[in-house]
Design a protein around this motif. Structure first.
Motif, PDB file in Angstrom:
ATOM      1  N   MET A 190      -1.854 -24.841 -51.802  1.00 31.14           N
ATOM      2  CA  MET A 190      -2.319 -26.145 -52.263  1.00 31.14           C
ATOM      3  C   MET A 190      -3.794 -26.075 -52.638  1.00 31.14           C
ATOM      4  SD  MET A 190      -2.474 -29.757 -50.156  1.00 31.14           S
ATOM      5  CE  MET A 190      -3.234 -31.197 -50.892  1.00 31.14           C
ATOM      6  N   THR A 191      -4.121 -26.572 -53.821  1.00 30.27           N
ATOM      7  CA  THR A 191      -5.502 -26.595 -54.276  1.00 30.27           C
ATOM      8  C   THR A 191      -6.116 -27.964 -54.019  1.00 30.27           C
ATOM      9  OG1 THR A 191      -5.017 -24.996 -56.021  1.00 30.27           O
ATOM     10  CG2 THR A 191      -7.034 -26.291 -56.246  1.00 30.27           C
ATOM     11  N   ILE A 192      -7.236 -27.963 -53.317  1.00 28.72           N
ATOM     12  CA  ILE A 192      -7.924 -29.214 -53.021  1.00 28.72           C
ATOM     13  C   ILE A 192      -9.110 -29.370 -53.953  1.00 28.72           C
ATOM     14  CG2 ILE A 192      -9.236 -30.499 -51.295  1.00 28.72           C
ATOM     15  CD1 ILE A 192      -7.567 -29.077 -49.154  1.00 28.72           C
ATOM     16  N   LYS A 193      -9.100 -30.429 -54.723  1.00 29.99           N
ATOM     17  CA  LYS A 193     -10.219 -30.752 -55.603  1.00 29.99           C
ATOM     18  C   LYS A 193     -10.775 -32.141 -55.310  1.00 29.99           C
ATOM     19  CE  LYS A 193      -8.643 -27.873 -59.486  1.00 29.99           C
ATOM     20  NZ  LYS A 193      -8.255 -27.854 -60.924  1.00 29.99           N
ATOM     21  N   ARG A 194      -9.879 -33.028 -54.826  1.00 21.66           N
ATOM     22  CA  ARG A 194     -10.253 -34.429 -54.621  1.00 21.66           C
ATOM     23  C   ARG A 194     -10.132 -34.782 -53.136  1.00 21.66           C
ATOM     24  NH1 ARG A 194      -5.915 -37.361 -58.025  1.00 21.66           N
ATOM     25  NH2 ARG A 194      -4.666 -35.969 -56.712  1.00 21.66           N
ATOM     26  N   VAL A 195     -11.213 -35.267 -52.575  1.00 28.90           N
ATOM     27  CA  VAL A 195     -11.266 -35.597 -51.149  1.00 28.90           C
ATOM     28  C   VAL A 195     -11.354 -37.109 -50.986  1.00 28.90           C
ATOM     29  CG1 VAL A 195     -12.576 -35.349 -49.002  1.00 28.90           C
ATOM     30  CG2 VAL A 195     -12.375 -33.413 -50.585  1.00 28.90           C
ATOM     31  N   GLY A 196     -10.483 -37.653 -50.146  1.00 25.12           N
ATOM     32  CA  GLY A 196     -10.526 -39.065 -49.824  1.00 25.12           C
ATOM     33  C   GLY A 196     -10.908 -39.272 -48.381  1.00 25.12           C
ATOM     34  N   ILE A 197     -11.796 -40.190 -48.115  1.00 26.89           N
ATOM     35  CA  ILE A 197     -12.262 -40.454 -46.749  1.00 26.89           C
ATOM     36  C   ILE A 197     -12.042 -41.919 -46.429  1.00 26.89           C
ATOM     37  CG2 ILE A 197     -14.230 -40.394 -45.167  1.00 26.89           C
ATOM     38  CD1 ILE A 197     -15.432 -38.198 -46.968  1.00 26.89           C
ATOM     39  N   LEU A 198     -11.258 -42.177 -45.392  1.00 25.36           N
ATOM     40  CA  LEU A 198     -11.059 -43.532 -44.901  1.00 25.36           C
ATOM     41  C   LEU A 198     -12.029 -43.738 -43.746  1.00 25.36           C
ATOM     42  CD1 LEU A 198      -7.150 -43.843 -44.948  1.00 25.36           C
ATOM     43  CD2 LEU A 198      -8.793 -44.181 -46.802  1.00 25.36           C
ATOM     44  N   GLY A 199     -13.056 -44.521 -43.994  1.00 20.71           N
ATOM     45  CA  GLY A 199     -14.091 -44.743 -42.988  1.00 20.71           C
ATOM     46  C   GLY A 199     -15.456 -44.428 -43.556  1.00 20.71           C
ATOM     47  N   ALA A 200     -16.300 -45.441 -43.654  1.00 18.76           N
ATOM     48  CA  ALA A 200     -17.628 -45.271 -44.228  1.00 18.76           C
ATOM     49  C   ALA A 200     -18.713 -45.380 -43.167  1.00 18.76           C
ATOM     50  CB  ALA A 200     -17.855 -46.297 -45.334  1.00 18.76           C
ATOM     51  N   GLY A 201     -18.365 -44.970 -41.945  1.00 20.36           N
ATOM     52  CA  GLY A 201     -19.358 -44.927 -40.879  1.00 20.36           C
ATOM     53  C   GLY A 201     -20.140 -43.628 -40.934  1.00 20.36           C
ATOM     54  N   LYS A 202     -20.786 -43.277 -39.855  1.00 16.80           N
ATOM     55  CA  LYS A 202     -21.666 -42.105 -39.836  1.00 16.80           C
ATOM     56  C   LYS A 202     -20.921 -40.817 -40.142  1.00 16.80           C
ATOM     57  CE  LYS A 202     -24.821 -44.355 -36.616  1.00 16.80           C
ATOM     58  NZ  LYS A 202     -25.315 -44.420 -35.214  1.00 16.80           N
ATOM     59  N   VAL A 203     -19.755 -40.617 -39.510  1.00 17.28           N
ATOM     60  CA  VAL A 203     -18.998 -39.393 -39.747  1.00 17.28           C
ATOM     61  C   VAL A 203     -18.480 -39.348 -41.175  1.00 17.28           C
ATOM     62  CG1 VAL A 203     -16.944 -38.067 -39.097  1.00 17.28           C
ATOM     63  CG2 VAL A 203     -18.354 -39.120 -37.330  1.00 17.28           C
ATOM     64  N   GLY A 204     -17.929 -40.452 -41.648  1.00 21.23           N
ATOM     65  CA  GLY A 204     -17.410 -40.497 -43.005  1.00 21.23           C
ATOM     66  C   GLY A 204     -18.467 -40.210 -44.049  1.00 21.23           C
ATOM     67  N   ILE A 205     -19.655 -40.782 -43.861  1.00 20.67           N
ATOM     68  CA  ILE A 205     -20.758 -40.568 -44.803  1.00 20.67           C
ATOM     69  C   ILE A 205     -21.184 -39.103 -44.810  1.00 20.67           C
ATOM     70  CG2 ILE A 205     -23.196 -41.064 -45.245  1.00 20.67           C
ATOM     71  CD1 ILE A 205     -21.430 -43.335 -46.115  1.00 20.67           C
ATOM     72  N   VAL A 206     -21.308 -38.511 -43.628  1.00 21.48           N
ATOM     73  CA  VAL A 206     -21.713 -37.107 -43.537  1.00 21.48           C
ATOM     74  C   VAL A 206     -20.683 -36.202 -44.203  1.00 21.48           C
ATOM     75  CG1 VAL A 206     -22.030 -35.172 -41.938  1.00 21.48           C
ATOM     76  CG2 VAL A 206     -23.180 -37.339 -41.510  1.00 21.48           C
ATOM     77  N   LEU A 207     -19.401 -36.433 -43.930  1.00 21.32           N
ATOM     78  CA  LEU A 207     -18.363 -35.599 -44.525  1.00 21.32           C
ATOM     79  C   LEU A 207     -18.309 -35.785 -46.036  1.00 21.32           C
ATOM     80  CD1 LEU A 207     -15.506 -35.930 -41.876  1.00 21.32           C
ATOM     81  CD2 LEU A 207     -17.083 -34.015 -42.227  1.00 21.32           C
ATOM     82  N   ALA A 208     -18.571 -36.992 -46.501  1.00 20.87           N
ATOM     83  CA  ALA A 208     -18.630 -37.230 -47.943  1.00 20.87           C
ATOM     84  C   ALA A 208     -19.747 -36.403 -48.577  1.00 20.87           C
ATOM     85  CB  ALA A 208     -18.842 -38.719 -48.221  1.00 20.87           C
ATOM     86  N   GLY A 209     -20.893 -36.364 -47.923  1.00 18.97           N
ATOM     87  CA  GLY A 209     -22.013 -35.583 -48.429  1.00 18.97           C
ATOM     88  C   GLY A 209     -21.709 -34.096 -48.477  1.00 18.97           C
ATOM     89  N   LEU A 210     -21.077 -33.587 -47.420  1.00 17.61           N
ATOM     90  CA  LEU A 210     -20.714 -32.168 -47.390  1.00 17.61           C
ATOM     91  C   LEU A 210     -19.704 -31.831 -48.473  1.00 17.61           C
ATOM     92  CD1 LEU A 210     -20.380 -31.548 -43.537  1.00 17.61           C
ATOM     93  CD2 LEU A 210     -22.263 -30.863 -45.034  1.00 17.61           C
ATOM     94  N   ALA A 211     -18.740 -32.730 -48.664  1.00 15.76           N
ATOM     95  CA  ALA A 211     -17.703 -32.489 -49.669  1.00 15.76           C
ATOM     96  C   ALA A 211     -18.296 -32.484 -51.080  1.00 15.76           C
ATOM     97  CB  ALA A 211     -16.605 -33.539 -49.550  1.00 15.76           C
ATOM     98  N   LEU A 212     -19.202 -33.415 -51.354  1.00 12.99           N
ATOM     99  CA  LEU A 212     -19.857 -33.442 -52.656  1.00 12.99           C
ATOM    100  C   LEU A 212     -20.657 -32.157 -52.889  1.00 12.99           C
ATOM    101  CD1 LEU A 212     -21.134 -37.126 -52.730  1.00 12.99           C
ATOM    102  CD2 LEU A 212     -19.471 -36.134 -54.323  1.00 12.99           C
ATOM    103  N   LYS A 213     -21.367 -31.731 -51.882  1.00 12.62           N
ATOM    104  CA  LYS A 213     -22.172 -30.513 -51.989  1.00 12.62           C
ATOM    105  C   LYS A 213     -21.289 -29.301 -52.237  1.00 12.62           C
ATOM    106  CE  LYS A 213     -25.832 -27.943 -49.627  1.00 12.62           C
ATOM    107  NZ  LYS A 213     -26.688 -27.867 -48.402  1.00 12.62           N
ATOM    108  N   ALA A 214     -20.063 -29.320 -51.684  1.00 10.91           N
ATOM    109  CA  ALA A 214     -19.129 -28.211 -51.852  1.00 10.91           C
ATOM    110  C   ALA A 214     -18.412 -28.253 -53.196  1.00 10.91           C
ATOM    111  CB  ALA A 214     -18.111 -28.219 -50.714  1.00 10.91           C
TER     112      ALA A 214
END
Length: 225
Positions: A1-25
């Protein structure tokens, strides 16, 4: 499976951090929070520019992998049908300050991830991103091969899904220690020696290998939790 699109349910501290890491990746990122999109849109634009603020249904529909980064007590607010057929990362933990009385949130006879998997029966659940603090996730992601790189525990019942998520975690800046049992997520829950741990792979693997010898592990074996 190829992952290109990441969805995050939750815009709290953890969600924001993971969003940033995913964008950087290099992933495209959609993220949702509680309430209307307008409620989080400015926060997302300011803290993780490039991520798209949206509603749960849109986030899930337009993602190859979905991360649950909401308070554990709220996962049943999500319609299980929405995640049917999806690969889902459970990054949640019970925490009394946000979730209230544990017995009102969780059945004490099984782990939280087993209960999440039972609820989202049509989805494939893999547990990770939950034992390291959000500050450490944000500050300690490093390229593969960096001698200071830290590791995350990844576990779930579906071998292929776990391997896919482990590769995803690697792309986000962390080594992995992999197990193939969703019940082993108990090793990362609050009270365990892994909870809050920010360790290199060998150090993390050592604690996991000797988990049954810890006081937390003994209590689990004796079914005292």
């Amino acid at each position: 499976m190829t992952i290109k699109r990441v969805g995050i349910l939750g815009a709290g501290k953890v969600g924001i951090v993971l969003a940033g890491l995913a964008l950087k990746a290099g992933y495209t990122v959609r993220i949702s929070g509680s309430g209307a999109v307008e409620k989080i849109a400015l926060t997302i634009k300011t803290m993780v520019p490039g991520a798209v603020a949206s509603e749960n249904a849109d986030v899930v529909a337009n993602s190859d992998i979905v991360i649950l980064a909401i308070p554990l007590s709220r996962y049943k607010n999500i319609d299980p049908a929405m995640l049917k057929g999806k690969l889902v990362i459970d990054a949640m933990n019970y925490w009394w300050e946000t979730d209230g009385i544990r017995e009102e949130v969780l059945d004490p006879s099984t782990t939280s991830s087993e209960q999440v998997q039972d609820y989202f029966q049509g989805a494939t659940i893999v547990k990770t991103f939950n034992h390291m603090g959000y500050h450490n996730l944000q500050e300690e992601a490093r390229p593969k091969g960096d001698p200071k790189r830290k590791a995350l525990f990844v576990t779930g019942d579906d071998h292929q899904a776990v391997d896919t998520v482990a590769a995803f975690v690697d792309s986000m800046g962390f080594d992995t220690v992999v197990h193939y049992s969703i019940a082993d997520g108990i090793m990362t829950e609050p009270g365990s020696p892994l909870f809050g741990a920010s360790l290199k792979r060998d150090e993390l693997a050592h604690i996991i290998d000797h988990f049954d010898e810890t006081e937390f592990g003994k209590k689990i074996a004796a079914k005292q939790l």
